[in-house]
Design a protein around this motif. Structure first.
Motif, PDB file in Angstrom:
ATOM      1  N   THR A 118      -6.126   1.615   2.969  1.00 58.28           N
ATOM      2  CA  THR A 118      -5.841   3.049   2.911  1.00 58.28           C
ATOM      3  C   THR A 118      -6.859   3.838   3.720  1.00 58.28           C
ATOM      4  OG1 THR A 118      -4.890   2.716   0.697  1.00 58.28           O
ATOM      5  CG2 THR A 118      -5.367   4.979   1.364  1.00 58.28           C
ATOM      6  N   SER A 176       0.830  -1.199   0.000  1.00 58.07           N
ATOM      7  CA  SER A 176       0.000   0.000   0.000  1.00 58.07           C
ATOM      8  C   SER A 176       0.871   1.258   0.000  1.00 58.07           C
ATOM      9  CB  SER A 176      -0.912   0.013   1.231  1.00 58.07           C
ATOM     10  OG  SER A 176      -0.195   0.450   2.364  1.00 58.07           O
ATOM     11  N   LEU A 215      -6.706  -2.846  -0.871  1.00 58.22           N
ATOM     12  CA  LEU A 215      -5.991  -1.576  -0.990  1.00 58.22           C
ATOM     13  C   LEU A 215      -6.846  -0.410  -0.511  1.00 58.22           C
ATOM     14  CD1 LEU A 215      -3.540   0.032  -1.869  1.00 58.22           C
ATOM     15  CD2 LEU A 215      -4.388  -0.068  -4.225  1.00 58.22           C
TER      16      LEU A 215
END
Length: 613
Positions: free
Chosen positions: A536, A512, A532
């Protein structure tokens, strides 16, 4: 002095257990002579730190070759020696540090604020190397399996030996910890070896992190979050015990009433999938999905569709509700709410009427946080019944601040989705903007909701079938909308394919933007978009929590909930504090603003969801 020896990775190590003042003097000399890190662990009577029956039994210290087990439960000089060692240690190596921080904070008077800056948590290191649990293909994050992987394959032997001792006395794992004698050899050996294993595990994991190029900043960041979450756990949330007891009774009656309804259709147990499937088929329902072992699937998504309900239990209007599916769902829900929430609240409440959910800052593969016992992050999203039991402090009100469409904003930022970024920066309703692109200016509210479902489907990997079931729209109509969505935001599909390709090329691991390693399964590489975005978004929340901590807001915080923060704030200062929390949760990532809305409620958490108190 009791002395035990054991072989770890070919080395003979020694576990010492002081029995008198002379032995404690020897321990004091050993502890004061240490110049490097020392491993720390505790043995306790259970896991409910704030229960009135909880006891701190031992505190142990160790290096790679020896350990000392101090019997805290004996009091007096034993406690004095343990406290001196705790206060003088320059660096502490702890596995699953928040638990020991809170134990020592509450039961030994050594604050977590004094312990956390000196701590390296080997559980955090292991999660940054491989975040997967054992059932997902990873080693998991428990000390013994990690030690078997990185230190010595025979590391779990002492744990198995202690379990056999519990069985021999007729105890369970839950009761054995409080009943076993402080002088039992296996108990003392187990306690000491845990520190030796931690001391050996730490340098190996640090070297592996360096080999994998995991940034030091990420390790520091996770330790900060662990400390903030531990502070929230220590504060806890006030419980309305009278309401909770009444709720437990009411939910028990409700569960039974709906179970009786199900029985009229031939289902003796609402927890029997075979009975439910047989009865639904007899009623003329067509069940097509099957479990891995070939049985007809009658899980919650299937039953919701048959009952004509969406994920929030609102009527869809797509079909005539099946009464059996409705009865099974409502009986199981009432039973779960009664046990998982109501009963657990009452079992874990402390002497000050507070519950202290255990907040794991690094739970899921993506790093997403979770709260357990009680599991407050799994509460139904639209119902206030359980939340009504949890209160702001006296003279205070509940405040909730959540990010605006954080997953989709993160997706727009990561995939550089031009139209989506333009809509976000213009302050447009993103789901309405998408519906405008897909269906034209005369789109309906149902079409807007469908576009919302598709957007989240892109993030979480939902296909046309799943979105159809959730929305009630026909599969063919959903697929046409998905195709139009892809034409509107082509960058999403391109980015997903690129991320999948990069994950395959890197050995089925995607890194990431913060440096977090996200393993993907070989047969589900498409899930990289989900991992992902979720990872995040979690780090967006983590950064906001750190900003709030720097702003002095942590004493007000009660719980992180995915993309939301719950706080208890003085009523008179609520508007000002709402503004401060919103400001801490507002910052850009790659040109996309992360923004939050704060909502001020009444005395209970449920007031933010419609409760009148």
């Amino acid at each position: 002095m009791r002395t035990y020896q054991h072989v770890i990775a070919g080395d003979t190590i020694t576990v010492r257990v002081p029995e008198n003042d002379h032995d404690l003097d020897e321990f004091d000399r050993w502890a004061s002579s240490l110049r490097g890190p020392v491993a720390l662990d505790t043995e306790t009577s259970g896991l409910d730190i704030y229960s009135p029956h909880f006891r701190l039994r031992t505190v142990q210290f160790g290096t790679a070759r020896e350990a000392w087990v101090i019997h805290w439960e004996k009091g007096g000089a034993f406690r004095g020696s343990a406290l001196r060692a705790l206060r003088n240690a320059e660096q502490l190596l702890i596995h699953n540090a928040p638990f020991d921080w809170l134990v020592l904070d509450h039961h030994a008077g050594v604050t977590l604020e004094s312990l956390a800056p000196r701590t390296l948590d080997t559980r955090i290191l292991s999660a940054l190397i491989d975040p997967r649990q054992a059932g997902e293909g990873g080693t998991g994050h428990a000390l013994k399996p990690l030690s078997a992987r990185w230190v010595d394959p025979a590391a779990p032997d002492t744990q198995e030996g202690l379990t056999e001792v519990f069985r021999a006395f007729g105890w369970t794992k839950a009761t054995g910890w409080s009943r076993i004698s402080l002088n039992h050899p296996t108990y003392n050996l187990y306690a000491g070896l845990d520190t030796v294993l931690t001391a050996r595990l730490a340098p190996v994991l640090r070297e592996e992190l360096r080999r994998l190029d995991v940034p030091d900043q990420l390790t520091e960041y996770e330790h900060q979050l662990a400390r903030i979450c531990a502070q929230m756990q220590r504060t806890g949330i006030l419980l309305d015990q009278q309401y909770t007891r009444q709720l437990v009774t009411r939910l028990g009656v409700e569960a039974q009433e709906h179970a009786d309804r199900a029985r009229r259709y031939g289902v003796e147990s609402v927890n029997s999938p075979a009975q439910i499937a047989e009865a639904l088929t007899a009623m003329g329902e067509t069940l097509t999905e099957r479990t891995g072992n070939g049985a007809l699937k009658v899980d919650k998504p299937v039953l919701l569709a048959l009952a004509d309900l969406d994920d929030d239990w609102n009527r869809i209007g797509a079909r005539t509700p099946n009464p059996l599916a409705d009865a099974v769902l409502k009986s199981k829900r009432a039973g779960k709410w009664r046990q998982t929430y109501g009963q657990t609240f009452l079992e874990t409440v402390d002497e000050n009427s507070r519950v202290h959910p255990s907040i794991n800052a690094l739970q899921a593969r993506t790093g997403r946080m979770s709260a357990t016992r009680p599991a407050l992050q799994t509460l139904p999203s639209s119902d206030f019944i359980i939340r009504r039991a949890l209160l702001a402090d006296d003279g205070q009100v509940m405040l909730s601040a959540d990010f605006k469409a954080v997953e989709l904003r993160v997706l727009a930022a990561l995939a550089d989705v031009v139209k989506m970024k333009e809509a976000i920066n213009a302050g447009a309703d993103l789901h309405g903007f998408t519906a405008l692109q897909v269906f034209g200016p005369n789109y309906t509210e149902e079409q807007r909701d469908l576009c919302k479902s598709i957007g989240f489907g892109k993030v979480y990997g939902g296909g046309a079938l799943g979105i159809s079931r959730m929305s009630g729209a026909p599969v063919a109509a959903v697929q046409r909308a998905i195709d139009a969505y892809d034409r509107t935001y082509p960058e999403v599909r391109r980015a997903s394919k690129r991320w999948q390709r990069e994950a395959r090329n890197a050995g089925f691991v995607y890194v990431s933007p913060t440096g977090r390693r996200l393993p993907v399964d070989r047969d589900k590489v498409y899930a990289v978009t989900n991992y992902l975005c979720q990872s995040t978004a979690r780090d967006v929340l983590g950064q906001a929590l750190i900003q709030m901590d720097e702003d002095g807001l942590t004493p007000h915080l009660r719980l992180p909930i995915h993309d939301e923060v719950l706080a208890s704030v003085p009523a008179a200062a609520a508007p000002e504090l709402a503004h401060e929390i919103e400001r801490a949760m507002t910052f850009p990532i790659w040109g996309v603003p992360m923004e939050a809305n704060a909502k001020i409620g009444g005395r209970s958490w449920g007031s933010l969801y419609g409760a009148d108190h």
